[in-house]
Design an enzyme around this catalytic site. Structure first.
Site, PDB file in Angstrom:
ATOM      1  N   HIS A   1      -5.106  -3.204  -2.969  1.00  0.00           N
ATOM      2  CA  HIS A   1      -4.741  -2.203  -3.978  1.00  0.00           C
ATOM      3  C   HIS A   1      -4.538  -2.807  -5.368  1.00  0.00           C
ATOM      4  O   HIS A   1      -4.104  -2.098  -6.277  1.00  0.00           O
ATOM      5  CB  HIS A   1      -3.472  -1.460  -3.539  1.00  0.00           C
ATOM      6  CG  HIS A   1      -3.681  -0.689  -2.273  1.00  0.00           C
ATOM      7  ND1 HIS A   1      -4.192   0.585  -2.249  1.00  0.00           N
ATOM      8  CD2 HIS A   1      -3.488  -1.047  -0.976  1.00  0.00           C
ATOM      9  CE1 HIS A   1      -4.281   0.996  -0.994  1.00  0.00           C
ATOM     10  NE2 HIS A   1      -3.869   0.022  -0.197  1.00  0.00           N
TER      11      HIS A   1
ATOM     12  N   SER B   1       0.797  -1.226   0.000  1.00  0.00           N
ATOM     13  CA  SER B   1       0.000   0.000   0.000  1.00  0.00           C
ATOM     14  C   SER B   1       0.827   1.271   0.000  1.00  0.00           C
ATOM     15  O   SER B   1       0.366   2.303  -0.478  1.00  0.00           O
ATOM     16  CB  SER B   1      -0.937   0.004   1.207  1.00  0.00           C
ATOM     17  OG  SER B   1      -0.203  -0.160   2.401  1.00  0.00           O
TER      18      SER B   1
ATOM     19  N   LYS C   1     -11.633   1.130  -2.228  1.00  0.00           N
ATOM     20  CA  LYS C   1     -10.540   1.697  -3.024  1.00  0.00           C
ATOM     21  C   LYS C   1     -10.968   1.695  -4.499  1.00  0.00           C
ATOM     22  O   LYS C   1     -11.734   2.568  -4.896  1.00  0.00           O
ATOM     23  CB  LYS C   1      -9.257   0.925  -2.731  1.00  0.00           C
ATOM     24  CG  LYS C   1      -8.937   0.960  -1.213  1.00  0.00           C
ATOM     25  CD  LYS C   1      -7.671   0.273  -0.853  1.00  0.00           C
ATOM     26  CE  LYS C   1      -7.544  -0.042   0.630  1.00  0.00           C
ATOM     27  NZ  LYS C   1      -7.735   1.026   1.575  1.00  0.00           N
TER      28      LYS C   1
END
Ligand SMILES: Cc1ncc(COP(=O)(O)O)c(C=O)c1O
Length: 400
Positions: A210, A182, A242
């Site tokens: 991610h 991250s 995200k």
């Protein structure tokens, strides 16, 4: 800590330039455009959000959320195992399982809780958990809470992990890693880790917070990019706040794994279920992400554009081809100053300091979104290039 110590502890944090401050977003200048945001009455271009596909402000996603709220209410009212599990949760779980090609998926309220849930459920006292040295805090906390012993291997070093698996006298039950790290944006050596875990009969848990929605030929994430099967990665964690622009997380795996989590994972059992409107928004975002691969292609193209221009401007980069592009500053003070200078120019780029990253590796964490324009990316490079002239550490950092 004794009550009297609290004030002194806060002063200590401040003296080390480690005080964390929140800025309050008070509006979006262009409706639907997440990257242009208003903070304290100023208009800023946001280069620190994880809204990689630009879906957080998509009108259809927002509409799905509000329509669902009108129909089913704003809150779920109870935990999943009491009366909080709704039709939108059930549908989203099916769709997520299909998306990542697993038998089942289980929704958690956050990625933090999903990691706590999966690690504490699969590992326990008398066992050993292996983690990458740069694992996300939620994976580390999961290992701590599990009661197992845990060891950390050198970042992204599959040989080091393999040696620990081979040499350990204890039973290694779980090896957990971020798919995409991250804060550094690099990708874990998943193929080698999968092979080693199989050989030693350990669970490989991949937290692809991610990577999911971005990487791989069809956006299934770092596991797809590494051409790995569900057998290779038996426990996959994905987050929904995200790339998918909403909120929440899931664990995907075999029928038995998910059933076991439902029975045993305390961060799943003892908490109120995610509101159904959040699940409805995620379903819409998932549908759009699959229907519009240009979003994924665009954020990666903007990343490539940034890296090319940054190299030309001699801005040192880390070895990351994901939308996370750290700019190393090397101290909290330098990182905060650079953040302030960018802010003065209308860029919102957040300084990341210890303990989120190791001391000495303080940085600006630049992230890209499909909603950015080429001009915004070029303007950021221009400003970073001006900073480079003044920040010694920025110049000295090893380039790729
Ligand atoms: C790698 C990683 N895992 C898990 C999380 C936690 O996810 P959530 O924000 O949904 O709690 C994050 C970031 O927040 C993350 O970067």
């Amino acid at each position: 800590m004794k009550r009297q110590r609290l004030h002194a502890a806060l002063s200590d944090i401040d003296q080390q330039h480690l005080t964390r401050r929140r800025t309050t977003v008070d509006g979006f200048v262009e409706p639907g455009n997440r990257v242009v945001t208003a903070v304290d009455g100023r208009t800023l271009v946001d280069f620190s959000s994880n809204d990689y596909l630009g879906l957080a402000h998509h009108p259809a996603v927002a509409a799905a959320m509000s329509e669902c709220a009108l129909r089913y209410g704003a809150g779920s009212g109870a935990s999943h195992l009491v009366t909080g599990h709704g039709i939108e949760h059930a549908r989203l779980e099916e769709e997520l399982a299909a998306f990542v090609g697993r038998e089942r998926a289980l929704l958690f309220s956050t990625g933090y809780m999903a990691n706590l849930g999966v690690v504490t459920t699969l590992a326990g006292r008398g066992e050993l958990v292996l983690l990458d040295r740069l694992s996300h805090a939620s994976i580390i906390d999961g290992a701590l809470l599990s009661g197992a012993r845990f060891k950390r291997y050198t970042h992204a070093d599959a040989n080091a992990a393999e040696r620990m698996l081979e040499e350990s006298s204890e039973d290694v039950t779980v090896l957990a890693t971020d798919g995409v790290f991250s804060m550094d944006g690099d990708i874990a050596p998943l193929s080698q880790l999968a092979k080693a875990c199989k050989a030693h009969n350990a669970w490989l848990v991949v937290d692809d917070a991610h990577g999911i929605g971005i990487l791989g030929d069809t956006g299934r994430g770092s596991v797809e990019q590494a051409h790995l099967t569900p057998e290779d990665v038996p426990a996959l964690v994905g987050t929904l706040g995200k790339a998918f622009g909403s909120f929440g997380a899931f664990v995907a795996g075999s029928r038995d794994l998910i059933e076991f989590l439902i029975q045993k994972a305390r961060p799943y059992i003892y908490t109120t279920a995610l509101p159904q409107p959040v699940a409805a928004a995620t379903r819409k975002a998932l549908e759009i992400a699959q229907r519009e691969p240009w979003r994924r292609e665009r954020v990666l193209a903007l990343t490539t554009r940034f890296r090319k221009a940054a190299r030309e401007a001699r801005i040192p980069l880390l070895d990351s081809n994901t939308p996370i592009q750290p700019i190393m500053l090397g101290s909290s003070q330098a990182a905060l100053q650079a953040q302030q200078e960018l802010l003065d120019e209308g860029f919102r780029v957040i300084a990341i300091r210890a303990p989120t990253v190791p001391r000495g590796s303080e940085r600006l964490r630049v992230t890209f979104s499909a909603a950015h324009t080429e001009e915004q990316v070029d303007a950021l490079v221009e400003k970073l290039s001006q900073l480079r002239a003044r920040y010694q550490t920025l110049c000295e950092t090893e380039s790729e």
